[in-house]
Design a protein around this motif. Structure first.
Motif, short mmCIF file in Angstrom:
data_model
loop_
_atom_site.label_atom_id
_atom_site.label_comp_id
_atom_site.label_asym_id
_atom_site.label_seq_id
_atom_site.Cartn_x
_atom_site.Cartn_y
_atom_site.Cartn_z
N LYS A 56 5.41 9.40 1.22
CA LYS A 56 6.05 10.16 0.06
C LYS A 56 6.37 11.68 0.66
O LYS A 56 7.46 12.05 0.27
CB LYS A 56 4.99 10.18 -1.02
CG LYS A 56 5.47 11.05 -2.12
CD LYS A 56 4.39 10.93 -3.20
CE LYS A 56 4.97 11.20 -4.64
NZ LYS A 56 3.71 11.07 -5.57
N ILE A 57 5.60 12.21 1.47
CA ILE A 57 5.77 13.63 2.21
C ILE A 57 7.12 13.47 2.73
O ILE A 57 7.82 14.25 2.93
CB ILE A 57 4.46 14.03 2.95
CG1 ILE A 57 3.39 14.23 1.89
CG2 ILE A 57 4.93 15.39 3.64
CD1 ILE A 57 1.99 14.39 2.71
N ILE A 58 7.08 12.49 3.82
CA ILE A 58 8.22 12.29 4.70
C ILE A 58 9.44 12.34 3.90
O ILE A 58 10.61 12.84 4.15
CB ILE A 58 8.28 11.05 5.62
CG1 ILE A 58 6.86 11.42 6.64
CG2 ILE A 58 9.43 10.80 6.31
CD1 ILE A 58 6.50 10.35 7.47
N SER A 59 9.60 11.42 2.73
CA SER A 59 10.80 11.07 1.86
C SER A 59 11.27 12.42 1.20
O SER A 59 12.33 12.85 1.08
CB SER A 59 10.23 10.19 0.70
OG SER A 59 11.31 10.07 -0.01
N ILE A 60 10.17 13.24 0.82
CA ILE A 60 10.39 14.64 -0.02
C ILE A 60 10.86 15.44 1.06
O ILE A 60 11.75 16.24 0.93
CB ILE A 60 9.21 15.32 -0.55
CG1 ILE A 60 8.63 14.27 -1.57
CG2 ILE A 60 9.59 16.75 -0.73
CD1 ILE A 60 7.14 14.77 -2.06
N LYS A 62 1.01 -1.31 0.15
CA LYS A 62 0.13 0.10 0.07
C LYS A 62 0.76 1.21 -0.04
O LYS A 62 1.96 1.44 0.91
CB LYS A 62 -0.83 -0.05 1.35
CG LYS A 62 -1.93 -0.92 1.12
CD LYS A 62 -2.72 -1.21 2.54
CE LYS A 62 -3.75 -2.37 2.33
NZ LYS A 62 -3.22 -3.41 2.23
N TYR A 63 0.81 2.07 -1.04
CA TYR A 63 1.42 3.29 -1.05
C TYR A 63 0.66 4.39 -0.26
O TYR A 63 -0.46 4.62 -0.54
CB TYR A 63 1.56 3.66 -2.61
CG TYR A 63 2.57 2.81 -3.37
CD1 TYR A 63 3.91 3.13 -3.57
CD2 TYR A 63 1.92 1.83 -4.14
CE1 TYR A 63 4.60 2.25 -4.37
CE2 TYR A 63 2.76 0.91 -4.72
CZ TYR A 63 4.05 1.12 -5.02
OH TYR A 63 4.68 0.23 -5.86
N LYS A 64 1.60 4.99 0.69
CA LYS A 64 0.79 5.99 1.35
C LYS A 64 1.54 7.50 1.31
O LYS A 64 2.62 7.53 0.93
CB LYS A 64 1.14 5.58 2.86
CG LYS A 64 0.65 4.22 3.41
CD LYS A 64 0.91 3.75 4.72
CE LYS A 64 0.29 2.42 5.10
NZ LYS A 64 0.68 2.30 6.41
N SER A 106 15.42 9.37 3.08
CA SER A 106 14.93 9.96 1.85
C SER A 106 14.63 8.57 0.99
O SER A 106 13.45 8.37 0.52
CB SER A 106 15.35 11.12 1.12
OG SER A 106 14.63 11.42 -0.07
N LEU A 107 15.74 8.18 0.46
CA LEU A 107 15.36 6.96 -0.51
C LEU A 107 15.04 5.84 -0.05
O LEU A 107 14.01 4.98 -0.58
CB LEU A 107 17.03 6.74 -0.92
CG LEU A 107 17.53 7.66 -1.70
CD1 LEU A 107 19.04 7.53 -1.85
CD2 LEU A 107 16.97 7.83 -3.02
N LEU A 108 14.95 5.64 1.41
CA LEU A 108 14.35 4.33 1.83
C LEU A 108 12.85 4.35 1.58
O LEU A 108 12.07 3.43 1.45
CB LEU A 108 14.56 4.13 3.45
CG LEU A 108 15.90 3.70 4.03
CD1 LEU A 108 16.12 3.61 5.30
CD2 LEU A 108 15.72 2.12 3.79
N GLY A 109 12.37 5.68 2.17
CA GLY A 109 11.01 6.13 1.85
C GLY A 109 10.49 6.19 0.41
O GLY A 109 9.37 5.59 0.05
N GLY A 110 11.51 6.51 -0.29
CA GLY A 110 10.97 7.10 -1.95
C GLY A 110 11.26 6.22 -2.77
O GLY A 110 10.59 5.94 -4.03
N TYR A 111 11.90 4.90 -2.51
CA TYR A 111 12.26 4.03 -3.27
C TYR A 111 11.07 3.16 -4.08
O TYR A 111 11.04 3.09 -5.16
CB TYR A 111 13.16 2.73 -2.76
CG TYR A 111 13.77 1.92 -3.67
CD1 TYR A 111 14.63 2.07 -4.95
CD2 TYR A 111 13.32 0.68 -3.63
CE1 TYR A 111 14.87 0.99 -5.65
CE2 TYR A 111 13.49 -0.61 -4.58
CZ TYR A 111 14.50 -0.36 -5.60
OH TYR A 111 14.65 -1.27 -6.48
N PRO A 112 10.10 2.92 -3.23
CA PRO A 112 9.18 2.08 -3.73
C PRO A 112 8.32 2.99 -4.81
O PRO A 112 7.82 2.36 -5.80
CB PRO A 112 8.06 1.72 -2.72
CG PRO A 112 8.87 1.84 -1.32
CD PRO A 112 10.02 2.61 -1.77
N PHE A 113 8.43 4.30 -4.85
CA PHE A 113 7.61 5.16 -5.87
C PHE A 113 8.41 5.29 -6.98
O PHE A 113 7.92 5.00 -8.04
CB PHE A 113 7.47 6.57 -4.92
CG PHE A 113 6.35 6.53 -3.79
CD1 PHE A 113 5.36 6.59 -4.17
CD2 PHE A 113 7.03 6.50 -2.76
CE1 PHE A 113 4.44 6.94 -3.29
CE2 PHE A 113 6.18 6.50 -1.72
CZ PHE A 113 4.74 6.52 -1.81
#
Length: 851
Positions: free
Chosen positions: A406-410, A400-402, A444-451
């Motif tokens: 995404k915001i935390i990653s940015i 599930k993409y949340k 940032s990459l940990l949270g953003g990689y799935p996207f």
């Protein structure tokens, strides 16, 4: 109902412990993998945080090889009396009277000739010297006895009991009995060294009175060493008083080494924590059915949470205890292998003391806290869920993409950007800014990689549809929708990027250590005579070029006011804190063979100097400035001059610190005499040339080696350090492999029903195997490709931070790096083998019973 009754009667702890241990041993392989991960995490944490604690003891061990148990050295131009130390903190001391002599050694190549060797002779009180480990223990010497070094005894053919004649002042000579042949250590650390009693030394003095010109001192209360040194410097400003461990030079080395390893272990620790947390969360999802079962039996949400938290706490404590225990057991062996003393036959035995107990406790508690934080999200999620949904939650394989992720990653990316840009431009010397930027980039990459993975997989899906490859299209779809696929790909991505950073940093360090100092075939070190004594080398057969290196270390003063103050008050107070320790090079222009200096012109004018980067920064000098400098400040006749800074150079390869000042050669000779420190020889036959120089000039050249021999010597010295660095990479790669492998195992368990439905409706097992294979290959290729791209960026960031700590040159060996990357890809890809085996063994009917 039994659980309810026990809960109401206060038997909560029994319930908790019972179910905790049942869960721990229900899946022993999973438990083992998790505990191993936490163990490695704790070990890496101990290495990172206990390094500073151990380094001081390491330096004590290294110094102890040459200075025994002393912690202060006092050198004086005159005889030092015991009364000079009255009123100072309690101490033990060995007073040493030194004398230089010569011995004659037969020339092995030219039997009609003999060579002279310099002999270092010391007169001491034997009982004091033995107690302070400056000479072998339990040796009794008389006035006619002598202890000689092992190397000298071998070359002179001496045995215990032989007679040995030594020459002293004005050709005074005395004959001694060889009482002991000692291994290199303490006062006998030089190849040609000998120790006699004070009475024996008196026999070699023209007036019969030995002069104690330096003293080895052990201040009994270590906390008062600084007080002792300060008091001696106030009493005798012209004495050289060295605080071996607390001195600025040693403390700077400790700080530098500690910071370098902290950065390396920080990278490793981040990787280890990511793997451990991911693995723990994956196992926690597998525990959801247990939570649902407990809730269905009437156990309250609070007690259920305690059961799960305590179970995870046990994992953290077990892993933490094993990791810290392994570190405590192996620390001495690791550091004794890494840190060595350069010298033939010298052995460094270090007493590193006890491992810091507070750090051990902190690491164990940290491991437990991290493990207890891992299940919180799942526990909170289960609070408002129906019991049936909790039990079968692990069957939900969709990722599930949340939006909040995404915001935390940015936000983390923005923070990283605001730190990295200044660290690479304006604040290049701020290591912390670069390191924090690196940490936020990884977060940032940990949270953003799935996207990112979702975007790439959609592109691959479209390509597969156009090419008529439905299996590849489904693999691409699974890659962005399946929890296991995304988790494994993310682990592979993080591992690739961080391991690549470690690999490049370590290969850079290896390259810098093993790089030849010159484009030459023979290297001569420790030259003691004027250059005229070595003119014959150019006439040897096969020799095409000889280049002498005029260099030395020196203490200088910069600035007119400082110089005036020093010249007026140098006999009244100490100026150690105001001196700049630098390397001095004398050259006519850029050396032809010596490759340690970059940025020098072909010709250096008589009124110009060139300054290396680090010392230019420290002294705030730039091109075009005029600088008042006092050279050879502690010499008998210091040289004062005003020089124009003609250029900034890089001397890191030569001096390891970028703190060199280059003078015109004629001026260097005027100040420091016409004595080169070393020489480089270009020759057709290195072995023959080196042997001839050894036979002809062995008494005036400390070491003669071919360049290949020199490189091997450097490799031997750096072997332990490199082994530790390679161990860091091994920790990262192996733990990542464990994490991905375990993720595949747990993940396939949750995908068995989905796989059974596919096989029962539209696929053969062979096609299903192909689907999983292509999914794994795609996952690995994308992860490694993105990991390499990001890893190179992270390398630049960390390299810049490391340069603020120590001198480093970035070096990327394309071939080795490519092999390393391919190796990582293959390592991660083989995890599919277990899945393929499980598919072939899978029983379709059993899996469909869930429906």
């Amino acid at each position: 109902m039994s659980l309810l009754r026990r809960e109401s009667k206060g038997g909560n702890m029994g319930v908790i412990l019972k179910h905790t241990f049942r869960n721990i041993f229900a899946k022993p392989l999973m438990t083992l993998v998790l505990v191993v991960s936490i163990t490695i995490c704790a070990f890496a944490g101990m290495m990172a945080f206990d390094m500073s604690n151990s380094l001081e003891n390491i330096f004590i061990g290294i110094y102890g090889t040459t200075t025994g148990t002393s912690n202060v050295l006092v050198f004086a131009p005159e005889n030092i009396e015991e009364s000079y130390f009255e009123g100072l903190p309690d101490f033990e001391a060995t007073y040493v009277s030194p004398k230089d002599s010569k011995v004659t050694v037969r020339n092995n190549q030219m039997y009609a000739y003999y060579n002279q060797k310099n002999l270092k002779l010391y007169g001491v009180n034997i009982e004091d010297a033995s107690k302070m480990r400056l000479i072998p223990k339990d040796v009794t010497l008389g006035a006619d006895d002598i202890i000689v070094s092992e190397v000298m005894a071998k070359e002179l053919g001496l045995n215990e009991g032989d007679k040995f004649k030594v020459y002293g002042d004005n050709y005074v000579d005395a004959e001694f009995n060889v009482k002991k042949i000692a291994k290199p250590s303490g006062l006998l650390n030089a190849e040609y060294a000998a120790v006699v009693t004070d009475e024996g030394m008196a026999r070699l003095c023209h007036d019969g009175i030995p002069k104690h010109q330096f003293v080895y001192i052990k201040v009994l209360d270590k906390s008062k060493v600084s007080e002792f040194c300060n008091a001696m410097e106030e009493r005798f400003p012209n004495y050289d008083v060295d605080d071996l461990i607390g001195g600025k030079s040693t403390q700077d080395q400790i700080k530098t080494i500690s910071n370098v390893f902290k950065v390396l272990f920080l990278i490793t620790l981040m990787l280890v924590i990511v793997v451990t947390v991911t693995l723990s969360e994956r196992i926690m999802r597998d525990r959801m059915s247990t939570i649902g079962t407990l809730r269905s039996l009437g156990v309250s949400p609070n007690l259920t949470a305690r059961i799960i938290l305590i179970e995870n706490m046990f994992y953290g404590v077990f892993g933490g205890l094993i990791g810290t225990g392994l570190y405590a057991a192996s620390r001495d062996s690791i550091f004794n292998a890494v840190f060595t003393v350069d010298g033939p036959g010298m052995e460094t035995v270090m007493d590193l003391g006890n491992v810091s107990v507070p750090i051990m406790i902190a690491v164990i508690i940290g491991a437990a806290i991290v493990e207890m934080l891992c299940p919180l999200r799942e526990l909170l999620k289960s609070t408002g869920m129906a019991i049936r949904d909790i039990i079968f939650d692990n069957k939900d394989t969709e990722y599930k993409y949340k939006k909040k992720t995404k915001i935390i990653s940015i936000i983390c990316a923005a923070l990283a950007f605001t730190m990295i840009v200044p660290a690479l431009t304006v604040f290049k010397d701020n290591a912390l800014l670069g390191i924090f930027g690196f940490v936020f980039l990884v977060l940032s990459l940990l949270g953003g990689y799935p996207f990112i993975l979702r975007m790439v997989s959609k592109i691959i899906e479209k390509i597969s549809q156009k090419s008529g490859n439905p299996v590849l299209g489904l693999a691409a779809t699974n890659l962005r929708t399946n929890k296991t696929s995304i988790g494994s790909s993310k682990l592979a991505f993080v591992a690739t990027s961080l391991c690549l950073v470690l690999f490049i940093l370590i290969t850079s360090q290896k390259n810098m250590a093993e790089l030849p100092p010159a484009d030459a075939d023979v290297i001569l070190r420790g030259l003691s005579e004027s250059v005229d004594s070595y003119d014959y080398i150019e006439e040897l057969d096969g020799v095409s070029k000889v280049e002498f290196d005029y260099s030395r270390s020196d203490k200088i003063l910069v600035g007119n006011e400082k110089i005036e103050d020093y010249l007026e008050n140098k006999y009244n107070r100490k100026f150690d804190g105001e001196f700049e320790k630098v390397s001095i090079l004398g050259a006519e222009g850029a050396p032809e063979l010596n490759q340690g200096y970059s940025g020098l012109p072909d010709v250096i004018n008589s009124d110009e100097i060139y300054v290396a980067k680090k010392i230019a920064k420290d002294l705030k000098l730039k091109v075009g400035d005029s600088a008042d400098i006092l050279l050879d400040a502690e010499g008998i006749i210091p040289y004062r001059g005003t020089f124009k800074v003609a250029g900034i150079i890089d001397s890191a390869r030569a001096d390891g610190s970028n703190k060199t000042i280059v003078l015109p050669l004629d001026l260097y000779k005027k100040i420091y005499f016409n004595r080169p420190a070393s020489a480089y020889v270009k020759t057709e036959n290195p072995e023959k040339t080196a042997e001839f120089i050894k036979s002809y000039s062995s008494s005036t050249i400390e070491k003669v080696n071919t360049m290949d021999e020199y490189i091997e010597e450097i490799k031997d010295l750096s072997a332990g350090e490199l082994a530790l660095l390679y161990m860091i990479i091994l920790i990262g790669v192996s733990l990542s492999l464990i994490g991905i492998y375990c993720n595949q195992i747990v993940g396939f368990e949750s995908r068995k029903r989905e796989s059974a439905v596919l096989v029962s409706t539209s696929m053969s097992k062979g096609t299903l195997v192909r689907l999983f294979f292509e999914e794994t290959m795609l996952s690995g290729l994308i992860a490694v490709a993105l990991g390499v791209s990001i890893g190179l960026v992270e390398t630049v960031i960390i390299f810049n931070a490391m340069k603020a700590i120590t001198e480093m040159k970035l070096f990327i060996n394309a071939g080795q790096t490519a092999i390393f990357i391919v190796g990582i890809f293959i390592t991660f890809s083989i995890t599919i083998l277990k899945t393929m085996k499980d598919i072939k063994k899978m029983k379709i009917a059993e899996q469909l019973k869930y429906e």
